[in-house]
Design an enzyme around this catalytic site. Structure first.
Site, short mmCIF file in Angstrom:
data_model
loop_
_atom_site.label_atom_id
_atom_site.label_comp_id
_atom_site.label_asym_id
_atom_site.label_seq_id
_atom_site.Cartn_x
_atom_site.Cartn_y
_atom_site.Cartn_z
N ASP A 136 0.96 -1.83 0.05
CA ASP A 136 -0.21 0.10 0.09
C ASP A 136 0.99 1.22 -0.48
O ASP A 136 0.42 2.10 0.60
CB ASP A 136 -0.88 0.57 0.95
CG ASP A 136 -1.97 -1.05 1.37
OD1 ASP A 136 -2.02 -1.50 0.11
OD2 ASP A 136 -2.16 -1.62 2.76
N GLU A 137 2.10 1.17 -0.31
CA GLU A 137 3.05 2.12 -0.42
C GLU A 137 2.59 3.67 -1.22
O GLU A 137 2.61 4.33 -1.58
CB GLU A 137 4.40 2.69 -1.50
CG GLU A 137 5.25 1.29 0.27
CD GLU A 137 4.52 -0.07 -0.20
OE1 GLU A 137 3.94 -0.69 -1.28
OE2 GLU A 137 5.45 -1.45 0.15
N LYS A 175 2.28 2.37 -5.22
CA LYS A 175 2.41 1.94 -6.91
C LYS A 175 1.97 1.63 -7.52
O LYS A 175 1.71 2.72 -8.67
CB LYS A 175 2.51 0.55 -6.53
CG LYS A 175 3.50 -1.01 -4.90
CD LYS A 175 4.09 -1.73 -4.64
CE LYS A 175 2.37 -2.69 -4.44
NZ LYS A 175 1.68 -1.83 -3.09
N GLY A 210 -4.30 -4.15 -3.37
CA GLY A 210 -6.04 -3.23 -3.91
C GLY A 210 -4.63 -1.72 -4.43
O GLY A 210 -4.00 -1.67 -3.35
N HIS A 211 -4.58 -1.41 -5.96
CA HIS A 211 -3.66 -0.28 -6.48
C HIS A 211 -5.24 0.60 -7.00
O HIS A 211 -6.04 0.69 -7.26
CB HIS A 211 -2.94 -0.57 -8.16
CG HIS A 211 -2.07 -1.66 -6.97
ND1 HIS A 211 -1.32 -2.32 -7.90
CD2 HIS A 211 -1.87 -2.22 -5.56
CE1 HIS A 211 -0.06 -3.28 -7.51
NE2 HIS A 211 -0.50 -3.13 -6.05
N GLN A 270 2.08 -5.60 -3.69
CA GLN A 270 2.43 -5.92 -1.98
C GLN A 270 3.20 -4.87 -2.02
O GLN A 270 3.98 -4.24 -2.29
CB GLN A 270 2.80 -7.61 -1.51
CG GLN A 270 0.85 -8.01 -1.71
CD GLN A 270 -0.07 -9.12 -2.77
OE1 GLN A 270 1.70 -9.67 -3.15
NE2 GLN A 270 -1.07 -9.02 -3.03
N ARG A 289 -5.08 0.23 8.75
CA ARG A 289 -3.99 0.34 8.41
C ARG A 289 -3.49 0.10 10.02
O ARG A 289 -3.04 1.49 10.32
CB ARG A 289 -3.60 0.66 7.49
CG ARG A 289 -3.71 0.15 6.54
CD ARG A 289 -3.32 0.26 4.95
NE ARG A 289 -3.98 0.14 3.53
CZ ARG A 289 -3.98 1.13 2.21
NH1 ARG A 289 -3.62 2.77 2.35
NH2 ARG A 289 -4.84 1.46 0.92
N ASP A 301 2.84 14.43 2.48
CA ASP A 301 1.76 15.41 2.35
C ASP A 301 1.09 15.19 3.82
O ASP A 301 0.19 15.94 4.59
CB ASP A 301 0.71 16.24 1.43
CG ASP A 301 0.61 14.72 0.87
OD1 ASP A 301 0.55 13.53 0.43
OD2 ASP A 301 -1.14 14.19 1.35
P1 GDP Z 1 -0.60 0.83 -3.25
O1 GDP Z 1 -1.37 -0.41 -3.19
O2 GDP Z 1 1.07 0.44 -3.25
O3 GDP Z 1 -1.33 1.12 -5.14
O4 GDP Z 1 -1.22 1.14 -2.35
P2 GDP Z 1 -3.22 1.65 -2.32
O5 GDP Z 1 -3.65 2.01 -3.06
O6 GDP Z 1 -3.14 0.10 -1.25
O7 GDP Z 1 -3.12 3.02 -1.37
C1 GDP Z 1 -2.30 4.41 -1.38
C2 GDP Z 1 -3.38 4.98 -0.97
O8 GDP Z 1 -2.46 6.47 -0.88
C3 GDP Z 1 -4.17 5.35 -2.15
O9 GDP Z 1 -5.10 5.81 -1.73
C4 GDP Z 1 -3.87 6.39 -2.78
O10 GDP Z 1 -4.76 6.98 -3.47
C5 GDP Z 1 -3.67 7.22 -1.67
N1 GDP Z 1 -1.41 8.13 -2.23
C6 GDP Z 1 -0.86 7.78 -3.30
N2 GDP Z 1 -0.01 8.86 -3.29
C7 GDP Z 1 -0.06 9.24 -2.59
C8 GDP Z 1 -0.32 11.25 -2.12
O11 GDP Z 1 1.05 11.26 -2.20
N3 GDP Z 1 -0.67 11.95 -0.67
C9 GDP Z 1 -1.83 11.05 -0.61
N4 GDP Z 1 -2.67 11.67 0.37
N5 GDP Z 1 -2.16 10.24 -0.49
C10 GDP Z 1 -1.62 9.38 -1.68
P1 IMO Z 2 -0.62 -3.69 -2.37
O1 IMO Z 2 -0.54 -5.14 -3.78
C1 IMO Z 2 -0.91 -4.67 2.02
C2 IMO Z 2 -0.65 -8.55 3.71
C3 IMO Z 2 -2.59 -8.69 4.21
C4 IMO Z 2 -1.81 -9.88 5.02
C5 IMO Z 2 -0.59 -10.71 4.65
C6 IMO Z 2 -1.24 -11.98 4.13
O2 IMO Z 2 -2.07 -3.72 -2.30
O3 IMO Z 2 0.33 -3.03 -2.13
P2 IMO Z 2 -2.75 -12.93 2.14
O4 IMO Z 2 -4.20 -12.39 1.69
O5 IMO Z 2 -1.74 -12.02 1.15
O6 IMO Z 2 -2.58 -13.87 1.91
O7 IMO Z 2 -2.20 -12.04 3.19
O8 IMO Z 2 -0.13 -9.97 3.34
N1 IMO Z 2 -1.89 -8.30 2.31
C7 IMO Z 2 -0.98 -6.62 1.85
N2 IMO Z 2 -1.13 -5.72 2.90
N3 IMO Z 2 -1.38 -4.62 0.57
C8 IMO Z 2 -1.58 -5.39 -0.36
O9 IMO Z 2 -0.70 -5.55 -1.35
C9 IMO Z 2 -1.73 -6.64 0.70
N4 IMO Z 2 -1.77 -7.70 -0.01
C10 IMO Z 2 -1.92 -8.53 1.54
O10 IMO Z 2 -2.71 -7.91 5.39
O11 IMO Z 2 -0.73 -9.07 6.62
MG MG Z 3 -3.04 -1.24 -1.62
#
Ligand code: GDP
Ligand code: IMO
Ligand code: MG
Length: 420
Positions: free
Chosen positions: A11-12, A14, A38-39, A220, A301, A329
């Protein structure tokens, strides 16, 4: 081929960065994970969450490939496919699926839930999408693959795997599938078969020969990797850079840049060690202002300060050549910002990530915080100092600074450090 991946616990951000830089590539390829990911992409004020489909789909000039290392839930995949059709009307022609990718069955989801329930307090905190059981069947050589959908004995293979799952579910004392659930899955695979199924390793080789630029999209994060993460609190695949080779059939010699995505702080969803976790109101504030709730499960989280030993470990394992700093931010307005520079474990100080970090206490440094950020001006001095401190420790330049979820809230930064 360049690789983009998570340097923390997922959830960085990506998805956002892939969407932004996809304009420089012709092919975007997911190499592992599945609907546990979840991207999130924000385009013109509209939010899109992608689980299995690569984050280049909204760039009409890109081909998007779901690689052999990915596990696909046909039901989730088709929902996702339908949901993005209005913004990506030509998606049918631009989306390729590897025949070697494994399929998640509804019984895999039941097994995931049963295994988690049995673990009780020791549960992983899985997303319950069936990821672990599907990869277990892959390595156990029992799995069903996308290419099997084209075989005449598909139903026999399906029945035989489901039968095996029922035997396991019996041990857990879990109910069998309803006829409707089975029908829904079979209907979804019939539709999946209509999409473009390919021998993706050859597609990629041809793309390289034609001089097309390929971006491998990780899911991940490094610390959720099955080998190098905080085992057993990890996912079931190789999320690290090497996973892009096995998950796409691309040799390591093809890899160019490795872009590591990390947040200005740390988050983790699910169980497992998290040395910099904040249990106070600062953690609560970060969760609120960063909207740190799972994109896939909606779970809150866990939040904490940036962990530099972990980031340096990610740089080492992945060979990261440049970094993207996300969500700076979210920390705006904090008087002081914490930064973990080392761990203390059993009275010993270390700046490495050892075998076990469950008893690691963070050694924290406090740096001055920064105010509101804007795309029009330079970064505030305090944020630049924070970034310098990161670069100095991990010895990799921070090239992108993201200050909001939208495409245009992204700054390119020139760093004093040369790329690794
Ligand atoms: P991913 O799984 O690495 O693609 O990340 P996620 O989508 O799960 O979580 C990142 C969250 O941060 C999402 O809700 C994005 O819309 C949000 N996001 C991404 N970059 C930024 C940022 O620079 N600032 C803020 N406030 N939100 C961001
Ligand atoms: P993205 O691509 C954050 C975590 C789950 C759990 C562990 C194992 O959005 O960054 P699983 O369902 O894979 O067996 O769960 O890994 N996990 C994630 N945490 N972002 C993800 O994907 C994740 N995919 C799995 O919360 O701790
Ligand atoms: Mg994610």
């Amino acid at each position: 081929m360049d690789v983009l991946l998570g340097a923390q616990w997922g959830d960085e951000g990506k998805g956002k960065v892939v969407d932004v830089i996809a304009a420089d590539y012709q092919v975007i390829a997911r190499f592992q994970g599945g609907p546990n990911a979840g991207h999130t992409l924000w385009i013109d004020g509209r939010k899109h969450v992608l689980h299995t489909i690569p984050s280049g789909v909204f760039r009409p000039e890109t081909t998007n490939l779901v690689g052999n290392g990915v596990v696909i839930d046909p039901i989730i995949f088709l929902k996702e496919f339908e949901a993005i059709r209005d913004l990506a009307p030509d998606i049918h022609d631009r989306l390729l699926i590897s025949r070697r990718a494994h399929l998640i069955l509804p019984t895999h989801r039941l097994l995931d839930a049963a295994s988690e329930a049995e673990k009780g307090d020791e549960r992983i905190g899985s997303t319950l999408k069936g990821i672990g059981p599907t990869y277990m069947d892959k390595t156990g050589r029992n799995g069903l693959r996308v290419g099997d959908l084209e075989r005449s004995d598909l139903m026999d293979r399906f029945r035989s795997l489901v039968k095996k799952h029922y035997r396991l579910l019996g041990l857990y004392g879990t109910q069998e599938l309803t006829k409707e659930a089975e029908q829904e899955w079979l209907e979804a695979v019939r539709k999946l078969r209509e999409l473009k199924l390919v021998d993706s390793e050859h597609v990629l080789e041809n793309a390289f020969r034609a001089g097309r630029r390929v971006l491998a999209e990780g899911a991940q994060g490094t610390l959720l990797d099955i080998d190098f993460g905080t085992y057993p609190y990890v996912t079931s695949s190789n999320t690290v850079c090497a996973g892009a080779c096995t998950g796409l059939g691309v040799p390591p010699t093809r890899i160019g840049r490795v872009i590591g995505i990390f947040k200005a702080y740390s988050t983790r969803v699910g169980s497992g060690p998290f040395p910099t976790e904040l249990h106070d109101e600062v953690g609560e504030r970060i969760r609120r202002s960063g909207n740190e709730f799972g994109s896939t499960t909606g779970r809150p989280r866990r939040c904490g300060w940036l962990d530099l030993p972990a980031l340096r470990y990610a740089v080492m394992i992945n060979g990261i050549t440049e970094l993207a700093l996300m969500k700076s931010d979210v920390l705006s307005g904090l008087g002081q910002v914490g930064l973990c520079t080392a761990y203390e474990i059993g009275g010993q100080r270390t700046d490495h990530v050892p075998f076990d970090i469950s008893d690691a206490h963070p050694v924290l440094e406090e740096l001055p915080g920064w105010g509101e950020l804007s795309t029009s001006g330079p970064l505030p001095d305090a944020l630049e100092r924070y970034i310098h401190r990161i670069e100095e420790t991990v010895q990799v330049p921070v090239r992108i600074v993201s200050i909001g979820p939208e495409r245009d809230q992204t700054l390119e930064r020139s760093s004093a450090l040369k790329e690794a």
